[in-house]
Scaffold this active site. Structure first.
Site, PDB file in Angstrom:
ATOM      1  N   GLN A 159      -7.243   1.091   4.289  1.00  0.00           N
ATOM      2  CA  GLN A 159      -8.015   0.653   5.554  1.00  0.00           C
ATOM      3  C   GLN A 159      -9.302   0.378   5.255  1.00  0.00           C
ATOM      4  OE1 GLN A 159      -7.291  -1.050   8.394  1.00  0.00           O
ATOM      5  NE2 GLN A 159      -5.516   0.070   8.293  1.00  0.00           N
ATOM      6  N   CYS A 197       3.736   1.848  12.209  1.00  0.00           N
ATOM      7  CA  CYS A 197       4.953   2.593  12.177  1.00  0.00           C
ATOM      8  C   CYS A 197       5.093   3.626  13.526  1.00  0.00           C
ATOM      9  CB  CYS A 197       4.859   3.462  10.819  1.00  0.00           C
ATOM     10  SG  CYS A 197       3.661   3.258   9.789  1.00  0.00           S
ATOM     11  N   GLY A 206       0.853  -1.238  -0.056  1.00  0.00           N
ATOM     12  CA  GLY A 206       0.175  -0.012  -0.025  1.00  0.00           C
ATOM     13  C   GLY A 206       1.057   1.197   0.070  1.00  0.00           C
ATOM     14  N   THR A 207       1.937   1.289   0.631  1.00  0.00           N
ATOM     15  CA  THR A 207       2.929   2.417   0.907  1.00  0.00           C
ATOM     16  C   THR A 207       3.448   2.617  -0.736  1.00  0.00           C
ATOM     17  OG1 THR A 207       3.551   1.742   3.026  1.00  0.00           O
ATOM     18  CG2 THR A 207       5.185   3.134   2.038  1.00  0.00           C
ATOM     19  N   SER A 262      -4.147  -2.512  -0.537  1.00  0.00           N
ATOM     20  CA  SER A 262      -3.182  -3.354  -0.028  1.00  0.00           C
ATOM     21  C   SER A 262      -3.792  -4.761   0.137  1.00  0.00           C
ATOM     22  CB  SER A 262      -2.439  -2.915   0.985  1.00  0.00           C
ATOM     23  OG  SER A 262      -1.465  -3.593   1.377  1.00  0.00           O
ATOM     24  N   ASN A 268      -7.014   4.889   9.467  1.00  0.00           N
ATOM     25  CA  ASN A 268      -6.189   3.596  10.064  1.00  0.00           C
ATOM     26  C   ASN A 268      -6.095   3.508  11.603  1.00  0.00           C
ATOM     27  OD1 ASN A 268      -4.146   5.634   8.718  1.00  0.00           O
ATOM     28  ND2 ASN A 268      -2.926   4.332  10.175  1.00  0.00           N
TER      29      ASN A 268
END
Ligand SMILES: Cc1ncc(COP(=O)(O)O)c(C=O)c1O
Length: 383
Positions: free
Chosen positions: A180, A328, A71-72, A200, A152
């Site tokens: 999300q 993260c 997804g990033t 993702s 998220n």
């Protein structure tokens, strides 16, 4: 000790159907989809079948889908890809929200260092941004607008379609990070005012390390990766064939069972909140985020008087996995940028814990976790 996994917003376990598709594709006979021989052609047809299935679910054409590594990567490819292409047309503004995932926020900060003008839309105390603020920020020099579908950390939904109408009217590319919200919302991309959408696989019980980016036909776009001509030269690199096959399998099931899955997570979430009201007391916790306009699988709660780290550590010791924010930022003592943007009082910022539900969770687990939290609270508040 039984363990309870309430961290589905971080990642979800692969369902057996997806794991079987992965194993089948990864086994003997796996070729490179760019190879012309029979092994290569078989791999290519797996990727084609997966792309067709995903395009069908998303209401777009298969040619508009680009497989990525996460997804990033989808977010970065969208933002850098559209911003750089738009710069060539004299557009140098980026508009996004202060509550985006770091995959979007940090990419935008990087674009700012490269000369783009960055505007961060403010969020209200529920974490929602307004279409009026977006309208004031978007003009004829805006290159890209990026607004997430659902947050998220809090689950709060954003008015991305309203903002998309404004962006497109003014010639800006509209990107939506739907990572999300995936599995909890249906999109008909043909009809929505969205030019790019990030997804993702590991959020819908598919494999980790596989992402998808929708790029509407005609959208200004420059690739992030250069090399071969895979993905119509929009993302060079050998495709993750087993991951892509597993992703499509997980997506078919997620869309087929969406209503039942929504009912399941709502049921677990409501059982959890009701049990907390009974066992801990209404006054001992607060829900962060919008009370109605939110994703059904996330409950972000503050327990004033108990730090997030303390609660998470004690939950972990009792066999319950939750999170302090996005994956993260958990592990660091930084308060969440999302809750900070919502201007929550320090007490609530420092005591926030995200519980997120998914397949396999039960009401019994929710009720047991509420009891565990009540025990932890009683112990920590007197010590
Ligand atoms: C809203 C949002 N965007 C992007 C990402 C990044 O996705 P990935 O973990 O596949 O890189 C996440 C993951 O938590 C997310 O929740």
């Amino acid at each position: 000790m039984a363990s309870i996994y309430f961290d589905h917003a971080a990642t979800t376990p692969m369902i057996p159907e997806a794991a079987a598709a992965y194993a089948e594709a990864a086994g003997a006979g796996l070729g490179n989809p760019s190879s012309l021989h029979a092994f290569g052609r078989a791999a290519r047809s797996r990727v084609t079948a997966a792309r067709d299935a995903l395009a069908d679910l998303l209401g777009c054409s298969a040619a508009e889908l680009v497989f990525t590594g996460s997804g990033t990567e989808s977010d970065n490819a969208a933002l850098f890809g559209a911003a750089e292409a738009q710069r060539a047309r004299g557009r140098t503004g980026i508009v996004t929200t202060s509550v985006e995932h770091h995959a979007v926020l940090n990419a935008c900060l990087q674009l700012e260092k490269r000369g783009f003008r960055l505007t961060l839309l403010p969020a209200d105390e529920t974490g929602r941004v307004s279409a009026a603020d977006a309208s004031a920020a978007i003009d004829e020099t805006t290159a890209v607008v990026s607004v997430m579908a659902g947050n998220n950390e809090t689950g709060t939904l954003q008015p991305y379609a309203e903002i998309g109408d404004i962006a497109r009217e003014r010639g800006a590319v509209m990107h939506v990070d739907a990572v999300q919200a995936f599995g909890y919302e249906r999109w008909d991309l043909k009809r929505l005012p969205i030019d790019m959408l990030s997804l993702s696989a590991h959020k819908i019980n598919g494999p980790q390390g596989v992402g998808l980016l929708y790029v509407r036909r005609g959208t200004p776009f420059q690739p992030l990766l250069f090399g071969g001509t895979q993905e119509r030269a929009r993302r060079a690199g050998t495709e993750n064939v087993p991951g892509i096959a597993a992703f499509a399998e997980a997506a078919k099931i997620a869309f087929r069972d969406m209503d039942a899955r929504i009912r399941l997570v709502e049921d677990v979430r409501d059982a959890f909140l009701n049990a907390l009201r009974t066992d801990l007391g209404e006054e001992a916790f607060r829900l962060n985020g919008h009370a109605e306009l939110r994703l059904p699988h996330i409950a972000n709660l503050s327990f004033p008087g108990i730090t997030s780290e303390n609660m998470l550590m004690n939950l972990d010791l009792a066999g319950v996995a939750a999170s302090g924010g996005s994956a993260c930022t958990s592990g660091s003592l930084q308060p969440s940028h999302v809750l900070t943007a919502m201007r929550l009082p320090p007490e609530r910022l420092q005591s926030a814990v995200r519980f997120s539900f998914g397949m396999g969770n039960t009401r019994q687990e929710a009720e047991k976790t509420a009891k565990i939290i009540a025990t932890i609270s009683a112990r920590l508040r007197i010590s």
